[in-house]
Structure formats: structure tokens, C-alpha cells
Design an enzyme around this catalytic site. Structure first.
Site, PDB file in Angstrom:
ATOM      1  CB  ILE A  65      42.612  37.469  40.984  1.00 60.30           C
ATOM      2  CG1 ILE A  65      43.760  38.454  41.234  1.00 60.30           C
ATOM      3  CG2 ILE A  65      41.756  37.965  39.804  1.00 60.30           C
ATOM      4  CD1 ILE A  65      44.658  38.697  40.026  1.00 60.30           C
ATOM      5  N   GLY A 114      39.561  39.657  35.321  1.00 62.71           N
ATOM      6  CA  GLY A 114      40.712  39.179  36.092  1.00 62.71           C
ATOM      7  C   GLY A 114      41.988  39.890  35.681  1.00 62.71           C
ATOM      8  CG  ASN A 160      41.845  27.172  39.003  1.00 66.07           C
ATOM      9  OD1 ASN A 160      41.495  27.242  37.826  1.00 66.07           O
ATOM     10  ND2 ASN A 160      41.509  28.082  39.899  1.00 66.07           N
ATOM     11  CE1 TYR A 220      47.532  35.398  38.820  1.00 69.49           C
ATOM     12  CE2 TYR A 220      46.662  33.210  39.227  1.00 69.49           C
ATOM     13  CZ  TYR A 220      46.610  34.567  39.421  1.00 69.49           C
ATOM     14  OH  TYR A 220      45.640  35.102  40.214  1.00 69.49           O
ATOM     15  CE  LYS A 266      46.759  36.047  29.309  1.00 72.96           C
ATOM     16  NZ  LYS A 266      45.400  36.359  29.351  1.00 72.96           N
TER      17      LYS A 266
END
Length: 173
Positions: free
Chosen positions: A97, A109, A136, A143, A145
Site C-alpha cells: 500500500i 491508505g 517504518n 496497521y 490501529k
């Protein structure tokens, strides 16, 4: 940003895919990697031949996020034997993504992610998984979240550089 449309990419979109793929990957990772490693990765991963093969694979799908006829991000998902690692028939991999930097924080996103989840439900998938670079934190938080939890780690090679990806998954049912 309510005018963003999610469209499936096909072989006729190969130039757009190559452009958005190279640009978003470079924006995301150029600062943390050598120029040589970046060039090697971009040339190999976004060559027309490789993209043609991926677009022709029935177990892989690409989707564009489009705003005013401009591609501003994309999603790549894999199932079955096209998954990069797990290869579980009841799993779906979100391989990529990526969103142009100028559209970060504008829910692009999230829209692409929601498309992946919608497809997972249509395919009656047990879980969705992905790998995210340990350096990152923005992506890791995104992810987490969305309910993903870490389950493993693996090595991702960028040019000559070996990097650690955190593997995360989301149980669907």
C-alpha cells in the site's frame, strides 16, 4: 478527499503502475537507503516485464487510488501461491500500500486498506498478513490501529542491503 476512486489496474495501466510504484517507493525509502541499492531495487521490481507478469497473475491484484484522473496511490494483494511467503490458501497478503507523499494523512491508505479487507471478505479469507520495514514506524502504527499484531520477522533485500521486516496479521474470523 471524498472524490477518490479505487480502480482495478490491468495490463493497459502498466506505465501508470510503473510510475506510481517507483515514485512512491522512492519517496518512502530513499532517505534510509543508498542510491545504488534504491536504483537496483526500482529497476528490478518495477521493470515492465516484472509488472506484466504480476498483472497477468490471477492470484495477484492491483488497485489504484485515483483523484481527478491522477493515480495518487496503489494497493497490491496476493492470494494462494502468489503470496511472497506464507502461501496459506485461506490467507491474503497485502504486499503493498503506497501513497504519494503529498497525500499522506488524507485517508488514501485507509481507502486502499479497506479495499483489501473487502476482497478478503469476498474470498472468505481467514487472515490478512503483511510485512512492514521495522524502521517504518508510521506504517507499523497504521496497521496496529487497524488491528494487526506482529507474528514473525523476515529479511527483505533492498539491493545488497538486508533489512528486517516485521510480519503482522489480522484474524478475519
Amino acid at each position: 478527499m471524498e472524490n477518490i476512486e479505487i480502480r482495478k489496474a490491468t495490463l493497459t495501466n502498466i506505465e501508470e503502475l510503473q510510475k506510481i510504484g517507483k515514485q512512491t517507493f522512492a519517496e518512502t525509502f530513499a532517505s534510509g537507503n543508498s542510491e545504488e541499492d534504491m536504483k537496483a531495487y526500482l529497476d528490478q521490481s518495477f521493470s515492465k516485464e516484472k509488472l506484466q507478469t504480476e498483472l497477468s497473475d490471477k492470484n495477484s491484484e492491483f488497485y489504484f487510488a485515483v483523484l481527478d484522473d491522477n493515480v495518487i496511490g496503489y494497493l497490491k494483494i496476493n492470494v494462494g501461491q502468489s503470496q511472497t511467503e506464507v502461501k496459506d490458501e485461506k490467507a491474503l497478503e497485502i504486499e503493498r500500500i503506497y501513497v504519494l507523499k503529498e497525500f499522506h494523512g488524507k485517508k488514501v491508505g485507509q481507502l486502499l486498506y479497506e479495499k483489501a479487507i473487502e476482497i478478503s471478505k469476498q474470498k472468505d479469507i481467514d487472515y490478512v498478513w503483511l510485512g512492514v520495514w521495522e524502521e517504518n514506524p508510521r506504517a507499523i502504527r497504521f496497521y496496529e490501529k487497524n488491528g494487526f499484531v506482529e507474528f514473525d520477522k523476515h529479511i527483505f533485500k533492498l539491493g545488497d542491503d538486508e533489512q528486517t521486516d516485521i510480519m503482522m496479521k489480522l484474524q478475519m474470523n
